[in-house]
Design a protein around this motif. Structure first.
Motif, short mmCIF file in Angstrom:
data_model
loop_
_atom_site.label_atom_id
_atom_site.label_comp_id
_atom_site.label_asym_id
_atom_site.label_seq_id
_atom_site.Cartn_x
_atom_site.Cartn_y
_atom_site.Cartn_z
N PRO A 227 49.40 77.26 26.78
CA PRO A 227 50.81 77.12 27.16
C PRO A 227 51.67 78.25 26.62
CG PRO A 227 49.93 75.01 26.45
CD PRO A 227 48.88 76.04 26.13
N ALA A 228 51.31 78.81 25.46
CA ALA A 228 52.10 79.91 24.90
C ALA A 228 52.06 81.13 25.81
CB ALA A 228 51.60 80.27 23.50
N ILE A 229 50.91 81.40 26.41
CA ILE A 229 50.79 82.54 27.33
C ILE A 229 51.73 82.34 28.52
CG2 ILE A 229 49.25 83.64 28.99
CD1 ILE A 229 46.97 83.16 26.95
N ASP A 230 51.73 81.15 29.08
CA ASP A 230 52.63 80.86 30.21
C ASP A 230 54.09 81.00 29.79
OD1 ASP A 230 50.43 80.30 31.79
OD2 ASP A 230 50.48 78.14 31.35
N TRP A 231 54.41 80.54 28.58
CA TRP A 231 55.78 80.63 28.10
C TRP A 231 56.21 82.10 27.94
CZ3 TRP A 231 59.86 77.52 27.64
CH2 TRP A 231 60.94 77.97 26.87
N ILE A 232 55.33 82.92 27.37
CA ILE A 232 55.67 84.33 27.17
C ILE A 232 55.95 85.00 28.50
CG2 ILE A 232 54.77 86.57 26.42
CD1 ILE A 232 53.11 84.95 24.32
N LYS A 233 55.08 84.78 29.47
CA LYS A 233 55.23 85.45 30.77
C LYS A 233 56.50 85.01 31.49
CE LYS A 233 50.31 86.21 31.71
NZ LYS A 233 49.18 85.87 32.63
N THR A 234 56.91 83.77 31.28
CA THR A 234 58.05 83.23 32.02
C THR A 234 59.35 83.35 31.26
OG1 THR A 234 56.52 81.62 32.99
CG2 THR A 234 58.86 81.23 33.35
N ALA A 235 59.32 83.08 29.96
CA ALA A 235 60.55 83.01 29.18
C ALA A 235 61.08 84.36 28.75
CB ALA A 235 60.33 82.13 27.93
N ARG A 236 60.20 85.33 28.50
CA ARG A 236 60.70 86.63 28.04
C ARG A 236 61.66 87.27 29.05
NH1 ARG A 236 58.35 89.86 24.57
NH2 ARG A 236 60.41 90.79 24.40
N PRO A 237 61.30 87.33 30.36
CA PRO A 237 62.25 87.91 31.31
C PRO A 237 63.52 87.08 31.48
CG PRO A 237 60.02 87.85 32.22
CD PRO A 237 60.02 86.99 30.99
N ALA A 238 63.39 85.75 31.35
CA ALA A 238 64.55 84.88 31.56
C ALA A 238 65.47 84.82 30.35
CB ALA A 238 64.06 83.46 31.91
N MET A 239 64.95 85.09 29.15
CA MET A 239 65.75 85.03 27.92
C MET A 239 65.55 86.33 27.14
SD MET A 239 64.65 81.12 26.86
CE MET A 239 65.83 80.99 25.52
N PRO A 240 65.96 87.45 27.68
CA PRO A 240 65.63 88.75 27.07
C PRO A 240 66.29 88.98 25.72
CG PRO A 240 67.23 89.02 28.85
CD PRO A 240 66.77 87.60 28.90
#
Length: 404
Positions: A227-240
């Motif tokens: 789940p951390a991998i999915d979070w990194i890929k999705t959250a980093r661009p959305a919460m820069p």
């Protein structure tokens, strides 16, 4: 190979008068483990423990007796875990458990272990009962202490005030995460971080929109590596603008390969001497893992350490080595220091055990894990003091890895 076996013998207190190629003649010492070998959350901790036991056997065993290591797969299934645990409990020849790791094995078996006087030293404790049982003492800090350490890092080192905690709703782990965050906030007299514990089936973009409303300066993500991998890929661009801090489960080469440049700048907490470094403390562990084709990770460090602790304790037993004597020795042991960890390991007679409470903050930068903050972050009510520019932290409270 001979030089390596000599170092193993010295570290475990073995006598080198025994030929490194001679097989011990006495009955074997039987050690068990219930681990997740297949299914969700499969782990390499047991493989590292086996590699260590094999090296000890090659160096003559423990008092002339080889270690026979029985590893049972719980398949990430509670019923299978219970059956495996009872098989070891009901076998009087099994003297102790060591090197295992499972997302729920402690919760299923802790009461039976305590009743049978069968002590367990997990290489990677996960569920809360790994840290709340008189019969279990993991060598790792675990997700709840590490969540508190991540909050301390975000507040004291990164200097963020508005903190958020995000975690998937894994069975048996929701309340412990809430309690860990509440205890941290109360101890630090800090504003409670915003928490979002979501179901894995929930779309991540919906979770991220909800978390973003809190205006987080830093997000502590308290989930396993998948789940951390999915979070990194999705959250980093959305919460820069929000720093992202992950637990030691995300400190792997697998995560690094999976996230690529999208992970640049994230932080993780290494619960042991950072395995991706090049310090001399890692030499024997790394060589043993390479020789046995075991993945370098915090989990393989944990399995190695758990096996090493048990061997040292058994080596110090005066008399027969059996379940009763090993249990007594663990309960009466003196703390064992190891250069891979900040604090000595001790089992002891307590009703619960949390011998390790520290982590080193790492950062992913240009495709490499690098030490970001050279001091161990240790669970405490006191703020962490960051050394002034150009000054080293005091030796009494710090550990500076060599490979940065």
């Amino acid at each position: 190979m001979l030089a390596f076996l000599q170092r193993v013998a010295l570290s475990t207190g073995l006598s080198l008068s025994v030929s490194v190629t001679a097989a011990p003649q006495a009955d074997p010492i039987r050690v068990g483990s219930v681990s997740t070998l297949t299914g969700p959350g499969s782990t390499v901790a047991w493989r590292a423990a086996k590699a260590y036991f094999d090296a000890v056997n090659a160096a003559g065993g423990v008092k002339g007796r080889r270690i026979e290591y029985e590893v049972l797969d719980d398949r990430a299934d509670p019923q299978t875990a219970r059956q495996a645990g009872m098989r070891l409990v009901n076998d009087p020849g099994v003297v102790a458990l060591a090197g295992g790791s499972s997302v729920m094995e402690c919760a299923v078996n802790h009461a039976n272990y305590a009743q049978a006087g069968l002590m367990s030293i997990p290489g990677g404790g996960v569920d809360r009962f790994c840290f709340e049982s008189p019969a279990i003492a993991p060598v790792n800090a675990g997700p709840y202490v590490s969540t508190a350490n991540a909050l301390t890092f975000a507040r004291d080192v990164l200097k963020h005030e508005r903190l958020c905690v995000v975690a998937p709703a894994l069975p048996g782990m929701v309340e412990p995460f809430r309690e860990a965050v509440e205890r941290w906030s109360a101890a630090r007299k800090a504003k409670p971080p915003a928490m979002d514990i979501y179901e894995l089936a929930e779309p991540l973009d919906k979770v991220i929109r909800r978390v973003s409303l809190h205006g987080c300066h830093a997000v502590v993500y308290a989930g396993p590596d998948g789940p951390a991998i999915d979070w990194i890929k999705t959250a980093r661009p959305a919460m820069p603008d929000a720093d992202q801090v992950f637990l030691t489960s995300a400190y792997t080469n697998g995560v690094l390969r999976a996230v690529g440049s999208a992970g640049d700048g994230i932080f993780v907490l290494a619960e042991f001497e950072p395995w991706s470094g090049s310090s001399l403390q890692l030499l024997d562990w790394r060589r043993l893992m390479l020789n046995n084709n075991v993945e370098a990770s915090s989990l393989s460090q944990g399995g190695y350490l758990a096996a090493q602790v048990l061997v040292k304790v058994m080596r110090g037993i005066d008399g027969p080595i059996n379940r009763a004597s090993v249990t007594k020795a663990l309960q009466n042991m003196q703390p064992i220091a190891n250069p891979l960890v900040d604090e000595p390991f001790v089992f002891g007679p307590g009703r619960q055990h949390q011998p390790h409470r520290s982590a080193i903050p790492m950062r992913l930068s240009e495709g490499r894990w690098r030490v970001f903050h050279p001091q161990w972050i240790r669970l405490s009510t006191a703020p962490v003091t960051t050394p002034a520019a150009g000054k080293s932290p005091p030796a009494s409270s710090s550990h500076i890895p060599n490979g940065r």
